[in-house]
Design a protein around this motif. Sequence first.
Motif, PDB file in Angstrom:
ATOM      1  N   GLU A 113       0.802  -1.184   0.003  1.00 21.68           N
ATOM      2  CA  GLU A 113       0.095   0.123  -0.118  1.00 21.68           C
ATOM      3  C   GLU A 113       0.866   1.310   0.007  1.00 21.68           C
ATOM      4  O   GLU A 113       0.599   2.303  -0.742  1.00 21.68           O
ATOM      5  CB  GLU A 113      -0.867  -0.016   1.296  1.00 21.68           C
TER       6      GLU A 113
ATOM      7  N   SER B 246      -9.587  13.082  -5.552  1.00 23.24           N
ATOM      8  CA  SER B 246      -8.987  11.786  -5.683  1.00 23.24           C
ATOM      9  C   SER B 246     -10.078  10.644  -4.999  1.00 23.24           C
ATOM     10  O   SER B 246     -10.509  10.933  -3.963  1.00 23.24           O
ATOM     11  CB  SER B 246      -7.822  11.507  -4.864  1.00 23.24           C
TER      12      SER B 246
ATOM     13  N   GLY C 276     -10.347  14.144  -0.889  1.00 24.11           N
ATOM     14  CA  GLY C 276     -10.365  13.026  -1.392  1.00 24.11           C
ATOM     15  C   GLY C 276     -12.047  12.510  -1.174  1.00 24.11           C
ATOM     16  O   GLY C 276     -12.707  13.384  -0.464  1.00 24.11           O
TER      17      GLY C 276
ATOM     18  N   LYS D 141     -11.792   7.038  -4.177  1.00 18.56           N
ATOM     19  CA  LYS D 141     -11.463   5.652  -3.720  1.00 18.56           C
ATOM     20  C   LYS D 141     -12.830   4.885  -3.581  1.00 18.56           C
ATOM     21  O   LYS D 141     -13.693   5.434  -2.692  1.00 18.56           O
ATOM     22  CB  LYS D 141     -10.672   5.562  -2.315  1.00 18.56           C
TER      23      LYS D 141
ATOM     24  N   ARG E 220     -14.267   9.059  -0.526  1.00 16.51           N
ATOM     25  CA  ARG E 220     -14.082   7.711  -0.442  1.00 16.51           C
ATOM     26  C   ARG E 220     -15.441   7.048  -0.264  1.00 16.51           C
ATOM     27  O   ARG E 220     -16.280   7.334   0.589  1.00 16.51           O
ATOM     28  CB  ARG E 220     -13.244   7.457   1.012  1.00 16.51           C
TER      29      ARG E 220
END
Length: 329
Positions: free
Chosen positions: A30, A130, A98, A132, A100
């Motif tokens: 990761e 970003s 981000g 996820k 998620r």
Amino acid sequence: MVNIANVDLRLLRVFTTIVECNGFSAAQAELNISQSTISNHMIALEERLRSKLCQRGRSGFELTDHGRVVYEAALRLFAALDEFSSETESLHGMLTGGLRIGVVDNTVTDPHSPVAEALRRFSKRPNNVSIKLVVDSPPALQRQVVDRRIDLAIFGFVPRLPNLRYQNLYTESSALYCGEGHPLFARDEAELSIDMIRDHAFASRSYWCNQDLERVGLAKTAASVEQMEAQLMLVLSGAYLAFLPMHYAQGWVESGRLKPILVDETSYAVRFQLATRKGVHTTPTLKAFIQDLYGAVGVNGRKKNEPELPALASWQPRRTRHEAALVMN
């Protein structure tokens, strides 16, 4: 008092990744750094905080009490930093940070799922976000929302948690299926009955808490799974019956590998909901995606005359075969 510097943020990100990967070895891939480097980072962080954060050795990885406190504080810190970045960048019309998102496995074939359309809409907004996308079981997704590892989750039926907010999105219809080679596969529908199917082994998703089995008067399952793909494998073996989402089973039905049975008596619909954490500020990025999610469903939140779902269930009354066919079309 510990003054936080950039180096501390890097060390804390390494630490949170180790915790979420449940160990140094798994965190290697990761983080894309060697295990010795990870160990050096952890030593540096523990020295900086003057606390032992975790135990590692032959017995495995485990957080200390201090480690759990630091991990929770680090999650709050990173959430605040993301929020700050998102808020300030939004002043210039740009979404950042981000996002998620958690979804249940094998819902991509559901024509009623708004996720893909919401992502398409969101991608057209000015953004440097970003994304996820996490796929997991409903209970696991709930835990990740609570632990702030994801920002929102979309799933059906699990017992509600008091620190999460739930908003209705859409419904998913399911029916009972048997696989090719099962004793009931070649039987005519008119010959089947609820009493007859009780004599056969069932495979159930554990998070349903046997509520699907109760629809046919059973209290115990012969096989338990967490993911739908595992449940499908058991049905395709010809040894088990199981309730599967109609959209997920449709391709296998058309290929002759699955057969729905007693649809009128056993089919049901589950309300899928959006879960977010209470007490957390909604960033412009998260707010924009939720707007796109509701835009994709074609509604803006719960309908005026639609009652709140019970705290421990999100079942809807079963549909007739005709109604189920209308839903699928």
